[in-house]
Design an enzyme around this catalytic site. Structure first.
Site, PDB file in Angstrom:
ATOM      1  N   THR A 100       1.879  23.039 -40.759  1.00 62.08           N
ATOM      2  CA  THR A 100       3.110  22.858 -41.520  1.00 62.08           C
ATOM      3  C   THR A 100       2.436  21.682 -42.432  1.00 62.08           C
ATOM      4  O   THR A 100       1.988  20.654 -41.828  1.00 62.08           O
ATOM      5  CB  THR A 100       4.313  22.455 -41.048  1.00 62.08           C
ATOM      6  N   LYS A 175       9.486  26.058 -45.069  1.00 62.13           N
ATOM      7  CA  LYS A 175       9.479  25.257 -43.588  1.00 62.13           C
ATOM      8  C   LYS A 175      10.264  24.250 -43.952  1.00 62.13           C
ATOM      9  O   LYS A 175      11.060  23.652 -42.982  1.00 62.13           O
ATOM     10  CB  LYS A 175       8.073  25.152 -43.296  1.00 62.13           C
ATOM     11  N   LYS A 243       6.263  13.785 -39.327  1.00 58.79           N
ATOM     12  CA  LYS A 243       5.364  14.281 -40.730  1.00 58.79           C
ATOM     13  C   LYS A 243       6.063  15.072 -41.334  1.00 58.79           C
ATOM     14  O   LYS A 243       5.921  15.052 -42.710  1.00 58.79           O
ATOM     15  CB  LYS A 243       4.189  14.843 -39.824  1.00 58.79           C
TER      16      LYS A 243
END
Lengths: 296, 296
Positions: A100, A175, A243
């Protein structure tokens, strides 16, 4: 796919990458592997994968290279670094980044691969380490449709829900949308638990009453019961979630959109990390919210 | 329950109350009804309910009185007002407030009823007008357990999931926990839609990709498709949701807990209302968030 001749490379052998590449090796493909820490690749070399000393060596040996590393800077290093994948990208090869990471970085990789006649997909996953082990991940893949169709049989060894989301970067964007939804949902669920706890409700009865209706969500079904038991062990790390939210906030600013709920969730998770819970699971948001209310 | 002799009262004949009392009348009970606007009770009097000129008259005539009105002040008026229910509460009668209202008010009603030898339940619902019409509501009922058991057969005519949540006020507290979860979930879902829209994702593909995994929720399944079609018609009114969040914030402050996600959602919904969308459905949060980002 020809299991006799097709050579698969894999970079990144953490809790996700190790079982994922394991599934591909078990299916009979020839494999090449590299990771920052060689010892972490031991299980995969025992399964027949050939150790390589750099991402470039993996790329040199393989037809298709998968990457599953940690942070955007790790991805940059693995692709664009001194011994990076792109040094050995030639016509007809394919790279698939399953980390990701930033949608912009995915587009950069796509463009750099294209310039060498190679193909690229950005294919982040959801489902955590359990999904990786059981081969039940959701995979959101951006890039050219024919490249996606070509790689799809391999994705099907890794996950249950495999979706082509559109052009390069769209897998990462999808995502991000996933994480944006989860961030505020987690805030809502943890706040309802604090409220119910302080109001003296029986937690099990409360969750039974609110689950299944308009408040129903995966978080109530899967994480609320862990929270009420005081179980904050990671399914998905706080550090990694921070993150992801950070990437989404940068992208949102770049696109000129305002996401106050995400910004709040990000700040609350920074507080979770600041209190030393970065390696706990995302449900540890509860610990920061309890602290805010002086509940020990 | 003896359908020949038991007399049921009902106060409040809006989109929820009318079909709910209709189910009880259809089951064969004798009914007494009052509402602020007499014309709104016409459908129920046609079904055999007897019109009463005040809440007190309903209470005088009935063994069990249900109330389903709008705001906490309406509940106060109906119970404690000049011609209120509590003027005609006697030993053995039961009052059931199904309005979503303040847990403290529920406790006051319980205590006032107890002083007259009467019983009280606070039993808010979720499931909206569709659930009311189809008899598929979730009912969260607080109060004494034997009183709950006594009323349960009637609840079963109105809903599918009937849960005794604990003592007086706990039904309302459980409903607040439900609304707290929904508030932030709606923020998360709308923000993910704005993000995905601005990133150029195909909305249907995006929702397919993120639904079913860790982001899965009732809001994605039921409201996101309406939002992407531009359908902001009410399943549940913004105005009523603002009322509920306001009650939860007051209760949270009273209990000494901090709910930043709920506070943010409340402010965002006040913006939805300020823009003139108070009578739209809760998914109209999207309109305020789009405005924030200058998306027209």
């Amino acid at each position: 796919m020809d299991k006799q001749s097709l050579k698969l490379g894999w970079i990144g052998t953490g809790v996700m990458g190790t079982p994922m590449f394991g599934h591909l090796l078990s299916a009979g493909f020839k494999g090449y592997v590299h990771s920052r820490t060689r010892s972490k690749a031991a299980g995969l070399t025992e399964k027949g994968a050939v150790w390589c000393d750099s991402p470039q060596q993996v790329a040199e040996a393989s037809d298709i290279v998968f990457t599953m590393v940690g942070y955007p800077n790790d991805v940059k290093q693995v692709y664009f670094g001194e011994n990076g994948i792109l040094r050995s990208m030639y016509t007809g090869k394919t790279v698939v980044d399953m980390t990701t990471t930033s949608p912009q970085l995915a587009i950069e990789i796509y463009q750099a691969a294209s310039q060498k006649g190679a193909f690229a997909l950005d294919a982040p996953v959801s489902g955590g380490d359990i999904g990786a082990r059981n081969g039940t991940l959701s995979i959101m893949a951006g890039g050219d449709h024919d490249v996606f169709e070509n790689i799809k049989p391999l994705f099907e060894l890794l996950g249950k829900k495999i979706i082509h989301t559109g052009g390069a970067g769209s897998g990462q964007h999808t995502k991000m949308a996933n994480q944006i939804t989860i961030a505020s949902t987690m805030v809502g669920v943890c706040e309802s638990l604090i409220y119910g706890f302080r109001a003296g409700l029986d937690m099990e009865t409360m969750l039974k009453a609110i689950g299944g209706g308009a408040a129903a969500c995966w978080t109530i079904d899967n994480l609320a019961p862990r929270i009420t038991k005081g179980d904050f062990e990671p399914g998905f790390f706080v550090d990694h979630f921070i993150k992801d939210m950070g990437i989404a906030l940068v992208e949102a600013e770049r696109m000129g959109i305002v996401l106050p709920g995400l910004a709040l969730a990000h700040q609350l998770y920074l507080s979770v990390k600041a209190k030393g819970y970065g390696k706990k699971g995302t449900q540890a948001l509860m610990l920061a919210l309890k602290d805010l209310s002086g509940i020990t």
